[in-house]
Design a protein around this motif. Structure first.
Motif, short mmCIF file in Angstrom:
data_model
loop_
_atom_site.label_atom_id
_atom_site.label_comp_id
_atom_site.label_asym_id
_atom_site.label_seq_id
_atom_site.Cartn_x
_atom_site.Cartn_y
_atom_site.Cartn_z
N PRO A 84 92.24 36.39 38.95
CA PRO A 84 92.44 35.17 38.16
C PRO A 84 93.51 34.32 38.83
O PRO A 84 94.56 34.84 39.23
N GLY A 87 96.71 34.51 36.81
CA GLY A 87 97.10 35.81 36.30
C GLY A 87 98.50 36.19 36.73
O GLY A 87 99.03 35.66 37.70
N LYS A 91 97.40 41.56 36.41
CA LYS A 91 96.37 41.62 35.37
C LYS A 91 95.10 40.90 35.83
O LYS A 91 95.15 39.81 36.38
N GLY A 92 93.97 41.54 35.56
CA GLY A 92 92.69 40.92 35.86
C GLY A 92 92.23 41.05 37.30
O GLY A 92 91.13 40.60 37.63
N THR A 94 90.56 42.81 40.28
CA THR A 94 89.60 43.90 40.53
C THR A 94 89.33 43.97 42.02
O THR A 94 88.93 42.98 42.64
N HIS A 120 83.36 40.18 33.86
CA HIS A 120 84.78 40.08 34.20
C HIS A 120 85.12 38.65 34.64
O HIS A 120 86.16 38.10 34.26
N ASN A 123 85.40 36.50 31.62
CA ASN A 123 86.69 36.71 30.94
C ASN A 123 87.83 35.98 31.64
O ASN A 123 88.73 35.45 30.99
N ILE A 124 87.77 35.96 32.97
CA ILE A 124 88.80 35.23 33.73
C ILE A 124 88.73 33.74 33.38
O ILE A 124 89.75 33.10 33.11
N TYR A 129 93.32 36.64 31.18
CA TYR A 129 94.43 37.19 31.95
C TYR A 129 95.47 36.15 32.35
O TYR A 129 96.45 36.47 33.02
N ALA A 138 88.45 31.77 38.80
CA ALA A 138 88.46 33.04 39.52
C ALA A 138 88.36 32.78 41.01
O ALA A 138 87.60 31.92 41.45
#
Length: 315
Positions: A84, A87, A91-92, A94, A120, A123-124, A129, A138
Motif C-alpha cells: 500500500p 501503509g 502493514k499490508g 505481501t 488484497h 482492501n489496499i 492499511y 497499490a
C-alpha cells in the motif's frame, strides 16, 4: 530499556520521545514534506530525480477495474512485492517469492490463490492499511533478493538497514534482521533483531531483541558480532541524498542490499523510532548536537557522508 539504568541512559546521551518530537521532528521537518514520505509511490518518484535507486516498479493499481490487469502482469514473474502506498509499519505488504501450480508462494512459505491476492489489492484501495484509513493505491515492485552475505543472518525476511539522517548527515545506523517472533518482518517492536552499525565502517557493534542484548540470532544461531555491510560508503551517500530529495531535516532512511542491483531505498520515515539507540548502545543527542553546532555545513551528500564516517565512526 530495563537493562540500562536511567543514569546511564542520560550519560549515553539518549534521545527521548518528547525531545525527538519537539526539538527535532517539529523543528526540522516541514509539514508540507510529510505527504512525500508517507506515500511510497511519491517517494520513489521524488528520490529518482536525485540518483537514489529503488526496487523496480512493475504496476500501480489506482482503481478497482485495474486489478484485472494484475493477474496478467504477474503471470510470468517469479516474485514480487505488493505494498500500500500509504501503509505504515509494514502493514499490508505481501511478498511473493514463487509460483506453484495456480498458487503464489509467500515469503513465509504459505500459499495464496490469485483471487485472494486480488482481494488484497481491493482492501489496499479501500484504505484498510493506510494512515487514517484514507483511500490508497497499490504498488507492485520487483522482488528484492538480499545479498547472501546478509540474507543468511535473517529468518525468512529481507534484512534492511535503517539510517537516521539529520540535516543531510547520516548520524546513526542499524541492521534489522527478521525472526520467527517478528513473522519474517524487520520490525523491532514485533521481535526483529536490531544490530548497531559503526557509521565509520558499516561493521556490527551490538545487537538487541526486545531491547535486551544478544550475541546470536535467535533462529539462525549465527553470531552477530562480525557483520560487515557491503558498499557502506555508497549507502551513506544514498541516505544523505534523501535530504535534498525531501527537504526533511530529521528522518529515517531504510535501505536494502540487493544481490543484483546493490543498495536500494525501501522507504523513508519522517518519525523514525528510537530503538536504534539501544542497538548501538549509545544515544543520538551528542551526534545531533554536533551537527547543530557546525559553522560550515557540507554541501554535497558525499561530503556529509564522509564527515559522518570520520566524526561518528567507532564512537
Amino acid at each position: 530499556m530495563d537493562w540500562i539504568s536511567p543514569r546511564r541512559l542520560n550519560r549515553l546521551g539518549m534521545l527521548n520521545m518528547n525531545r525527538r518530537n519537539v526539538d527535532y521532528i517539529a523543528r526540522y521537518n516541514e509539514r508540507s514534506s510529510y505527504p512525500l514520505v508517507d506515500n511510497k509511490l511519491k517517494t520513489k518518484l521524488a528520490v529518482a530525480e536525485y540518483g537514489v535507486t529503488t526496487p523496480r516498479l512493475l504496476q500501480v493499481v489506482r482503481q478497482q477495474h485495474e486489478i484485472s490487469r494484475f493477474r496478467e502482469m504477474a503471470e510470468g514473474l517469479g516474485g514480487f512485492a505488493i505494498k500500500p502506498a500509504k501503509g505504515s509499519g509494514g502493514k499490508g505488504i505481501t511478498v511473493i517469492t514463487g509460483r506453484e501450480d495456480d498458487y503464489y508462494i509467500k515469503a513465509s512459505g504459505s500459499r495464496i490463490a490469485a483471487p485472494d491476492l486480488e482481494r488484497h489489492l481491493t482492501n489496499i484501495l479501500a484504505g484498510l492499511y493506510s494512515l487514517a484509513g484514507s483511500p490508497d493505491v497499490a504498488i507492485v515492485e520487483n522482488l528484492v533478493e538480499s545479498a547472501p552475505s546478509l540474507a543468511k543472518f535473517s529468518y525468512q525476511g529481507v534484512p534492511d538497514i535503517r539510517i537516521v539522517v539529520f540535516q543531510g548527515y547520516p548520524v546513526m545506523a542499524m541492521l534489522r534482521l527478521a525472526t520467527k517472533d517478528s513473522d519474517g518482518k524487520a520490525n523491532l517492536h514485533q521481535g526483529a533483531v536490531g544490530v548497531g552499525l559503526d557509521i565509520g565502517t558499516g561493521r556490527s557493534l551490538n545487537a538487541v531483541q526486545f531491547n535486551r542484548p544478544i550475541t546470536l540470532h535467535p533462529d539462525t544461531g549465527l553470531a552477530l558480532e562480525n557483520i560487515d555491510i557491503e558498499a557502506w560508503e555508497d549507502m551513506l551517500e544514498m541516505a544523505a541524498r534523501c535530504y535534498e530529495a525531501t527537504g526533511l531535516g530529521y528522518m529515517g532512511v531504510d535501505l536494502v542490499v540487493d544481490a543484483n542491483e546493490g543498495p536500494l531505498l525501501l522507504e523513508l520515515n519522517a518519525r523514525p523510532g528510537l530503538a536504534i539507540q539501544m542497538a548501538n548502545g549509545r544515544g543520538l543527542l551528542p551526534r545531533l548536537r554536533t551537527i547543530e553546532s557546525l559553522k560550515r555545513p557540507h554541501f554535497t551528500p558525499r561530503e556529509r557522508a564522509n564527515y559522518a564516517m570520520d566524526v561518528f565512526g567507532a564512537l
